[in-house]
Design a protein around this motif. Sequence first.
Motif, mmCIF file in Angstrom:
data_model
loop_
_atom_site.group_PDB
_atom_site.id
_atom_site.type_symbol
_atom_site.label_atom_id
_atom_site.label_comp_id
_atom_site.label_asym_id
_atom_site.label_seq_id
_atom_site.Cartn_x
_atom_site.Cartn_y
_atom_site.Cartn_z
ATOM 1 N N MET A 99 16.655 -2.123 -12.343
ATOM 2 C CA MET A 99 16.805 -0.970 -11.254
ATOM 3 C C MET A 99 16.007 -0.062 -11.278
ATOM 4 S SD MET A 99 20.457 1.312 -11.627
ATOM 5 C CE MET A 99 21.356 -0.120 -12.570
ATOM 6 N N LEU A 100 15.299 0.193 -12.376
ATOM 7 C CA LEU A 100 14.365 1.613 -12.323
ATOM 8 C C LEU A 100 12.941 0.945 -11.781
ATOM 9 C CD1 LEU A 100 13.589 4.432 -13.456
ATOM 10 C CD2 LEU A 100 13.232 3.272 -15.684
ATOM 11 N N ALA A 101 12.632 -0.233 -11.871
ATOM 12 C CA ALA A 101 11.229 -0.750 -11.544
ATOM 13 C C ALA A 101 11.201 -1.437 -10.313
ATOM 14 C CB ALA A 101 10.709 -1.862 -12.575
ATOM 15 N N VAL A 102 12.305 -1.868 -9.960
ATOM 16 C CA VAL A 102 12.395 -2.957 -8.607
ATOM 17 C C VAL A 102 13.240 -2.383 -7.620
ATOM 18 C CG1 VAL A 102 12.993 -5.226 -7.616
ATOM 19 C CG2 VAL A 102 12.009 -4.845 -10.078
ATOM 20 N N GLY A 103 14.506 -1.805 -8.282
ATOM 21 C CA GLY A 103 15.659 -1.318 -7.252
ATOM 22 C C GLY A 103 17.034 -2.110 -7.332
ATOM 23 N N TRP A 104 17.704 -2.228 -6.137
ATOM 24 C CA TRP A 104 18.883 -3.238 -6.297
ATOM 25 C C TRP A 104 18.701 -4.224 -5.293
ATOM 26 C CZ3 TRP A 104 23.877 -2.229 -8.534
ATOM 27 C CH2 TRP A 104 23.605 -0.903 -9.457
ATOM 28 N N GLU A 105 17.266 -4.763 -4.844
ATOM 29 C CA GLU A 105 17.075 -5.618 -4.039
ATOM 30 C C GLU A 105 17.166 -6.951 -4.783
ATOM 31 O OE1 GLU A 105 15.014 -2.995 -4.338
ATOM 32 O OE2 GLU A 105 15.902 -2.038 -2.630
ATOM 33 N N ASP A 106 17.843 -8.148 -4.133
ATOM 34 C CA ASP A 106 17.742 -9.655 -4.669
ATOM 35 C C ASP A 106 16.527 -10.228 -4.157
ATOM 36 O OD1 ASP A 106 18.399 -12.179 -5.287
ATOM 37 O OD2 ASP A 106 20.046 -12.404 -4.073
ATOM 38 N N ARG A 107 15.334 -10.016 -5.016
ATOM 39 C CA ARG A 107 14.211 -10.636 -4.727
ATOM 40 C C ARG A 107 13.422 -10.696 -5.945
ATOM 41 N NH1 ARG A 107 10.029 -6.667 -5.222
ATOM 42 N NH2 ARG A 107 10.951 -4.465 -4.870
ATOM 43 N N GLU A 108 12.372 -11.401 -6.037
ATOM 44 C CA GLU A 108 11.588 -11.495 -7.115
ATOM 45 C C GLU A 108 10.681 -10.198 -7.467
ATOM 46 O OE1 GLU A 108 8.928 -14.766 -7.579
ATOM 47 O OE2 GLU A 108 10.528 -16.302 -6.870
ATOM 48 N N ALA A 109 10.481 -9.815 -8.538
ATOM 49 C CA ALA A 109 9.572 -8.721 -8.898
ATOM 50 C C ALA A 109 8.213 -9.028 -8.620
ATOM 51 C CB ALA A 109 9.781 -8.262 -10.265
ATOM 52 N N THR A 110 7.516 -7.945 -8.203
ATOM 53 C CA THR A 110 5.958 -8.034 -7.824
ATOM 54 C C THR A 110 5.379 -7.969 -9.197
ATOM 55 O OG1 THR A 110 5.882 -5.645 -7.719
ATOM 56 C CG2 THR A 110 6.187 -6.817 -5.706
ATOM 57 N N PRO A 111 4.208 -8.550 -9.352
ATOM 58 C CA PRO A 111 3.464 -8.481 -10.789
ATOM 59 C C PRO A 111 3.346 -6.866 -11.091
ATOM 60 C CG PRO A 111 2.211 -9.745 -8.874
ATOM 61 C CD PRO A 111 3.265 -9.132 -8.424
ATOM 62 N N GLN A 112 3.186 -5.938 -10.215
ATOM 63 C CA GLN A 112 3.109 -4.576 -10.761
ATOM 64 C C GLN A 112 4.643 -3.888 -11.328
ATOM 65 O OE1 GLN A 112 2.055 -5.814 -7.666
ATOM 66 N NE2 GLN A 112 -0.229 -5.664 -8.090
ATOM 67 N N PRO B 51 21.988 -4.794 -10.715
ATOM 68 C CA PRO B 51 20.853 -5.976 -10.195
ATOM 69 C C PRO B 51 20.446 -6.856 -11.281
ATOM 70 C CG PRO B 51 19.975 -3.776 -10.719
ATOM 71 C CD PRO B 51 21.453 -3.906 -11.212
ATOM 72 N N GLY B 52 20.877 -6.726 -12.338
ATOM 73 C CA GLY B 52 20.201 -7.799 -13.520
ATOM 74 C C GLY B 52 20.187 -9.120 -13.111
ATOM 75 N N MET B 53 21.327 -9.546 -12.420
ATOM 76 C CA MET B 53 21.421 -10.892 -12.201
ATOM 77 C C MET B 53 20.399 -11.513 -11.142
ATOM 78 S SD MET B 53 24.915 -10.813 -9.907
ATOM 79 C CE MET B 53 25.342 -12.459 -9.882
ATOM 80 N N TYR B 54 19.841 -10.600 -10.368
ATOM 81 C CA TYR B 54 18.472 -10.952 -9.550
ATOM 82 C C TYR B 54 17.414 -11.378 -10.195
ATOM 83 C CZ TYR B 54 21.611 -8.461 -6.103
ATOM 84 O OH TYR B 54 22.832 -7.841 -5.570
ATOM 85 N N GLY C 264 21.728 -3.546 -3.082
ATOM 86 C CA GLY C 264 21.478 -2.093 -2.797
ATOM 87 C C GLY C 264 22.140 -0.896 -3.250
ATOM 88 N N GLY C 265 23.050 -1.310 -4.097
ATOM 89 C CA GLY C 265 23.652 -0.271 -5.019
ATOM 90 C C GLY C 265 25.042 -0.028 -4.694
ATOM 91 N N PRO C 266 25.678 0.965 -5.314
ATOM 92 C CA PRO C 266 27.226 1.151 -5.225
ATOM 93 C C PRO C 266 27.605 1.717 -3.509
ATOM 94 C CG PRO C 266 26.431 1.860 -7.267
ATOM 95 C CD PRO C 266 25.188 1.414 -6.448
ATOM 96 N N GLY D 226 16.831 -4.612 -29.472
ATOM 97 C CA GLY D 226 16.592 -5.918 -28.746
ATOM 98 C C GLY D 226 16.714 -5.635 -27.337
ATOM 99 N N MET D 227 17.165 -6.333 -26.657
ATOM 100 C CA MET D 227 17.442 -6.415 -24.916
ATOM 101 C C MET D 227 18.785 -7.186 -24.497
ATOM 102 S SD MET D 227 14.915 -7.147 -21.774
ATOM 103 C CE MET D 227 15.210 -9.071 -21.761
ATOM 104 N N SER D 228 19.608 -6.504 -23.723
ATOM 105 C CA SER D 228 20.509 -7.164 -23.150
ATOM 106 C C SER D 228 20.354 -7.714 -21.617
ATOM 107 C CB SER D 228 22.129 -6.341 -23.469
ATOM 108 O OG SER D 228 21.825 -5.227 -22.400
ATOM 109 N N SER D 229 21.379 -8.575 -21.260
ATOM 110 C CA SER D 229 21.419 -8.788 -19.682
ATOM 111 C C SER D 229 22.831 -8.941 -19.358
ATOM 112 C CB SER D 229 20.449 -9.929 -19.433
ATOM 113 O OG SER D 229 19.239 -9.753 -19.306
ATOM 114 N N GLY D 230 22.994 -8.846 -18.110
ATOM 115 C CA GLY D 230 24.417 -8.826 -17.494
ATOM 116 C C GLY D 230 23.970 -9.675 -16.361
#
Length: 538
Positions: A163-176, A204-207, A314-316, A195-199
């Motif tokens: 959410m912080l680095a990419v946002g709520w979009e359903d797409r691959e992250a850029t290299p940056q 947006p974690g499922m993207y 896109g978010g809530p 550690g790290m968790s995922s949902g």
Amino acid sequence: MEELVIRDADVVDGSGAPSYRADVVIDGGRIVSIVKEAADAGCQRPSARRELDAEGLVLSPGFIDMHAHSDLALLRDPDHSAKAAQGVTLEVLGQDGLSYAPVDDRTLAEVRRAITGWNGYGDDIDFDWRSVGGYLDRLDSGFEGRGIAVNAAYLIPQGTVRMLAVGWEDREATPQELDRMRQLVAEGMEQGAVGMSSGLTYTPGMYAKDAELTELCRVVASYGGYYCPHHRSYGAGALEAYEEMVALTREAGCSLHLAHATMNFGVNEGRAPELVELLDSALESGADISLDTYPYTPGCTTLVAMLPSWASEGGPEETLRRLADDETAERIRHHLEVIGSDGCHGVPMEWDTIEISGVTDPSLADHVGRRLDSWATARQLLLADRLAPSILQHVGHEENVRTIMRHAVHTGGSDGILQGAKPHPRAYGTFPQYLGRYVRELGVLSLEECVAHLTGRPAARLRLPDRGLIREGYRADLVLFDPRTVAAGSTYEDPRTLPTGIPHVLIDGRFVIEDGRRTDVLAGRAVRRSPVRRNATR
């Protein structure tokens, strides 16, 4: 003279070894000596400023809740008897890929809205942190600067990071963007996360695709942490989802802890042995895997989590806009009822399995405790309560629950959501439910096995060197319970009833429960793991 001697306790030490009778001496928040009755017959018994007669009681390490949703409850509720009265002395927060650090101002507002159903919106909380370290500092300070009710460890939430680095979009992250996510995870580990968790059924974690998750797990592994995914399906495709997480973490060289490991819905009835076979095969080939479960059949989450992922892109606010549009709402209904949405684990929705457990708008309170009858009712509630309703989902199978809890890598986790007028009884009852129902009544586990599942084994997963066992030099986080009477008081009708048969709970050698009553002691603090950097990340 030492502070306290616990006299004539039946010690179940958290290792799985047979119990023994002993006097246990505590000083300075640690266990300083253990005098076994058989080995030391005729020796002078230890003395202390205070003695506690534990005749007929089991003394065990404090229980570790490997899957907790007390991220805000610990800050707002100094009593926190929901967990303290169960004998929980440590909770692992930051679960399911969504929590409150690391964030910026935008992301904090979004995540507060997204998980209102888990933790409330937090109007009563001063969100004076943005980093993982800042949140852990806030836990140390706790309620009015006096600490928190029980100890807490933290998992970096991958969905919040995305959410912080990419946002709520359903797409691959850029290299940056991927580089930034790596950096955020590394910073969180350096600041004390375990550690790290995922949902991976939550936006947006499922993207995130597997390649992205693998790269983040490499960072976690480099600091000696573990990955805790709520994976992509607990229904249709559940075994494939488990296989995906095993393969992903093997590729990353990362330890794996499977969150609330269940096999739910009709498609998985009686299929737990297939999961066991999968886990055993991976363990035999060298994988480092553990898991947690709660000893109940229904699940618990938010109603909005059931929606197809595209409806939440896109978010809530975008989700609410789509729900308000009749044409889009009909598309959502079709995915839910006919196709089977990814939010509902690929299984077509059966509305009568969904029970409303909580709302935030008092005018909607009549819905609590009722089963849904249709998409129209669900849509109305989501719009009226702005995505906040929490639910119970009655889709589990008792034989699966028992089979999985017997596994050698099993640990206990409540997955306890404390919000709502009728929360899941697991929030108040998980640990006494294990001891009372599944040990004493059903014999699914022996007492020594069960205590190891709830104490020593989770402490080993967390790599905490002085917790989870009764040993000299270990922290005096301890529980005294009566094995003849310990039981969960919480039920589906009265879910906030406290357990019975747990008269004493100590954290850091201080009584937080004494003679069955909550004291005013706030002995809990943030438990930070010292990161051990094993190799450089790309």
